[in-house]
Design a protein around this motif. Structure first.
Motif, short mmCIF file in Angstrom:
data_model
loop_
_atom_site.label_atom_id
_atom_site.label_comp_id
_atom_site.label_asym_id
_atom_site.label_seq_id
_atom_site.Cartn_x
_atom_site.Cartn_y
_atom_site.Cartn_z
N ASP A 181 45.87 -4.73 46.43
CA ASP A 181 44.51 -4.21 46.42
C ASP A 181 44.56 -2.72 46.73
O ASP A 181 45.28 -2.27 47.60
N CYS A 182 43.77 -1.97 46.01
CA CYS A 182 43.76 -0.53 46.22
C CYS A 182 42.34 -0.12 46.57
O CYS A 182 41.42 -0.34 45.80
N HIS A 183 42.16 0.41 47.73
CA HIS A 183 40.84 0.85 48.17
C HIS A 183 40.85 2.36 48.33
O HIS A 183 41.74 2.92 48.96
N HIS A 184 39.86 2.98 47.75
CA HIS A 184 39.72 4.43 47.89
C HIS A 184 38.61 4.69 48.88
O HIS A 184 37.56 4.06 48.83
N PHE A 185 38.81 5.60 49.79
CA PHE A 185 37.84 5.90 50.83
C PHE A 185 36.90 7.02 50.44
O PHE A 185 36.16 7.51 51.25
N GLY A 186 36.92 7.44 49.23
CA GLY A 186 36.04 8.51 48.77
C GLY A 186 36.21 8.68 47.28
O GLY A 186 37.02 8.01 46.65
N THR A 187 35.45 9.54 46.74
CA THR A 187 35.58 9.81 45.32
C THR A 187 36.01 11.25 45.12
O THR A 187 35.82 12.09 45.99
N GLY A 188 36.60 11.51 44.01
CA GLY A 188 37.02 12.87 43.71
C GLY A 188 38.38 13.19 44.29
O GLY A 188 39.03 12.35 44.91
N PRO A 189 38.82 14.42 44.08
CA PRO A 189 40.15 14.82 44.57
C PRO A 189 40.20 14.89 46.09
O PRO A 189 39.20 15.09 46.75
N ARG A 190 41.39 14.66 46.59
CA ARG A 190 41.61 14.69 48.03
C ARG A 190 41.47 16.11 48.54
O ARG A 190 41.94 17.07 47.92
N LYS A 191 40.81 16.27 49.69
CA LYS A 191 40.67 17.60 50.29
C LYS A 191 41.99 17.99 50.97
O LYS A 191 42.62 17.16 51.61
N PRO A 192 42.39 19.25 50.83
CA PRO A 192 43.62 19.68 51.50
C PRO A 192 43.46 19.61 53.02
O PRO A 192 42.39 19.90 53.55
N ARG A 193 44.52 19.22 53.69
CA ARG A 193 44.50 19.19 55.15
C ARG A 193 44.52 20.62 55.68
O ARG A 193 45.11 21.50 55.08
N THR A 194 43.90 20.82 56.80
CA THR A 194 43.91 22.16 57.40
C THR A 194 44.85 22.16 58.59
O THR A 194 45.12 21.13 59.20
N GLY A 195 45.35 23.35 58.92
CA GLY A 195 46.22 23.50 60.08
C GLY A 195 47.64 23.01 59.86
O GLY A 195 48.38 22.82 60.81
N THR A 196 48.06 22.83 58.61
CA THR A 196 49.41 22.35 58.33
C THR A 196 50.41 23.50 58.38
O THR A 196 50.03 24.67 58.31
N LYS A 197 51.67 23.16 58.50
CA LYS A 197 52.71 24.19 58.49
C LYS A 197 52.75 24.89 57.14
O LYS A 197 52.97 26.10 57.07
N GLN A 198 52.51 24.13 56.07
CA GLN A 198 52.47 24.75 54.74
C GLN A 198 51.38 25.81 54.69
O GLN A 198 51.60 26.91 54.18
N GLU A 199 50.23 25.50 55.24
CA GLU A 199 49.13 26.45 55.29
C GLU A 199 49.51 27.69 56.11
O GLU A 199 49.20 28.82 55.74
#
Length: 92
Positions: free
Chosen positions: A5-23
């Motif tokens: 089963d695949c459940h999506h918790f929202g619609t549309g593209p995933r928002k980028p995480r903030t505060g990451t090392k990549q950022e």
């Protein structure tokens, strides 16, 4: 829930995480003065080889990184290869 089963918790593209090392790294590279591998390693607590691998990964993703300056510390009264460094910045 059944397996598969695949459940999506929202619609549309995933928002980028903030505060990451990549950022954090991208912010350093966007500065006009750029950043050295040592500066990035200090901020992220990564080893220098991990920083270089991350920079190579950016290139694979199509993010251009330019070398602003290469400083070579060789010769008498210099630190040798350990004192040499390059300053990187995102292109554009």
């Amino acid at each position: 829930m059944m397996l598969g089963d695949c459940h999506h918790f929202g619609t549309g593209p995933r928002k980028p995480r903030t505060g990451t090392k990549q950022e954090q790294v991208l912010a350093l590279l966007r500065r006009p003065e750029g950043a050295t591998v040592a500066q990035i390693a200090e901020v992220t607590a990564w080893q220098t080889h991990s920083v270089r691998g991350f920079l190579a990964g950016l290139k694979k993703k199509g993010i251009q990184i330019e070398v602003l300056e290469r400083v070579r510390q060789v010769g008498p009264d210099k630190l040798g290869a350990r004192g040499s460094y390059s300053i990187y910045r995102t292109a554009g």
